[in-house]
Design a protein around this motif. Structure first.
Motif, PDB file in Angstrom:
ATOM      1  N   HIS A   1      47.461  52.783  36.605  1.00 64.05           N
ATOM      2  CA  HIS A   1      48.719  52.231  36.823  1.00 64.05           C
ATOM      3  C   HIS A   1      49.767  53.356  36.160  1.00 64.05           C
ATOM      4  O   HIS A   1      49.599  53.959  35.360  1.00 64.05           O
ATOM      5  CB  HIS A   1      48.924  50.857  36.348  1.00 64.05           C
ATOM      6  CG  HIS A   1      48.168  49.870  36.757  1.00 64.05           C
ATOM      7  ND1 HIS A   1      48.298  49.246  37.875  1.00 64.05           N
ATOM      8  CD2 HIS A   1      47.081  49.350  36.042  1.00 64.05           C
ATOM      9  CE1 HIS A   1      47.264  48.381  37.954  1.00 64.05           C
ATOM     10  NE2 HIS A   1      46.398  48.280  36.709  1.00 64.05           N
TER      11      HIS A   1
ATOM     12  N   VAL B   1      47.333  53.021  31.635  1.00 59.33           N
ATOM     13  CA  VAL B   1      48.853  52.748  32.178  1.00 59.33           C
ATOM     14  C   VAL B   1      49.451  53.737  31.440  1.00 59.33           C
ATOM     15  O   VAL B   1      49.857  53.557  30.216  1.00 59.33           O
ATOM     16  CB  VAL B   1      48.988  51.182  31.871  1.00 59.33           C
ATOM     17  CG1 VAL B   1      50.341  51.041  32.489  1.00 59.33           C
ATOM     18  CG2 VAL B   1      47.995  49.995  32.210  1.00 59.33           C
TER      19      VAL B   1
ATOM     20  N   LEU C   1      52.016  43.932  33.056  1.00 54.87           N
ATOM     21  CA  LEU C   1      50.667  44.042  33.199  1.00 54.87           C
ATOM     22  C   LEU C   1      49.705  43.313  32.743  1.00 54.87           C
ATOM     23  O   LEU C   1      48.673  42.876  33.473  1.00 54.87           O
ATOM     24  CB  LEU C   1      50.314  45.575  32.619  1.00 54.87           C
ATOM     25  CG  LEU C   1      50.413  46.612  33.758  1.00 54.87           C
ATOM     26  CD1 LEU C   1      49.216  46.621  34.806  1.00 54.87           C
ATOM     27  CD2 LEU C   1      51.681  46.642  34.484  1.00 54.87           C
TER      28      LEU C   1
ATOM     29  N   VAL D   1      53.954  52.837  35.217  1.00 58.48           N
ATOM     30  CA  VAL D   1      55.021  52.073  35.210  1.00 58.48           C
ATOM     31  C   VAL D   1      56.235  52.942  34.701  1.00 58.48           C
ATOM     32  O   VAL D   1      56.077  53.447  33.598  1.00 58.48           O
ATOM     33  CB  VAL D   1      54.828  51.225  34.215  1.00 58.48           C
ATOM     34  CG1 VAL D   1      56.186  50.184  34.097  1.00 58.48           C
ATOM     35  CG2 VAL D   1      53.481  50.189  34.749  1.00 58.48           C
TER      36      VAL D   1
END
Length: 225
Positions: A137, A116, A171, A139
């Motif tokens: 992911h 992430v 998350l 962010v």
């Protein structure tokens, strides 16, 4: 990634995964590339304003908002296109990635983890990096746009400091099967502390004395490119 990952691995980007401050670098790249000397002067003025704010103690969350105001009136699609171009050129440079961090993330992925990227930077720059390193992911801070034009404001809060902790918790909410104590975080600056403190295996990239003082049990990873 299909199925549930073995763990989540959160990584800051600027000076943790890549060897530059992406937002400053891209501001110069874009404004100079599109507008020549006038754009270069604008980029220099924005940089000076941000550095002055930081020197006077303005929190990073506020300087992050100041940065995005410089993009007001720009085409969102054009910024994305230039972001792909910036990444293609910069990533061709051998020193673009911090090799130790990139290799560590590659190792985590090989063991079934989901990487992430957590950053105060924005999708035009982070999406191509995420695709290249196989992050599941991203962010980040999201610039606001209306009618395809950037307004200079952002959507929600900057993903800096406590904003990173919020991102981590969100998350984990999507992966209730995973234990935060078994997950990893990589960061280089004291503003990464909320993210690193939320996982069981924090890793300090480089030699931040402030971070190491707050996380004495953290593993340290060299920051050499």
């Amino acid at each position: 990634m299909s199925g549930v990952p073995t763990r989540l691995v959160f990584s800051d980007v600027d000076e943790t995964l890549i060897n530059c401050k992406s937002m400053f670098d891209f501001l110069d790249y874009y404004l100079t590339g599109r507008y020549g000397d006038r754009g270069a002067a604008t980029a220099r003025s924005v940089r000076e304003t941000l550095l002055a704010q930081a020197a006077s103690g303005v929190p990073r969350e506020r300087t992050n908002r100041t940065y995005f105001r410089a993009w007001a009136g720009e085409s969102a699609a054009e910024v994305r296109r230039w972001g792909q171009r910036w990444f293609a050129e910069r990533s061709a440079e051998p020193s673009f990635y911090l090799a130790a961090t990139r290799e560590a993330l590659r190792g985590h992925r090989a063991q079934g983890a989901a990487v992430v990227l957590v950053s105060g930077s924005f999708p035009a720059l982070l999406d191509p990096i995420a695709a290249d390193v196989g992050a599941a992911h991203v962010v980040c801070t999201v610039p606001q746009s209306r009618g395809g034009v950037l307004t200079g404001e952002i959507v929600g809060e900057p993903v800096i400091g406590e904003g990173k902790s919020v991102a981590v918790r969100e998350l984990f909410g999507r992966y209730p099967q995973l234990d935060p104590a078994e997950c990893f975080g990589y960061g280089d600056h004291i503003s990464d502390l909320p993210m690193l403190a939320a996982v069981g295996h924090p890793v300090v990239v480089g030699g931040s004395a402030a971070l190491l003082a707050r996380l004495p049990a953290a593993r340290r990873l060299a920051a050499a490119a």
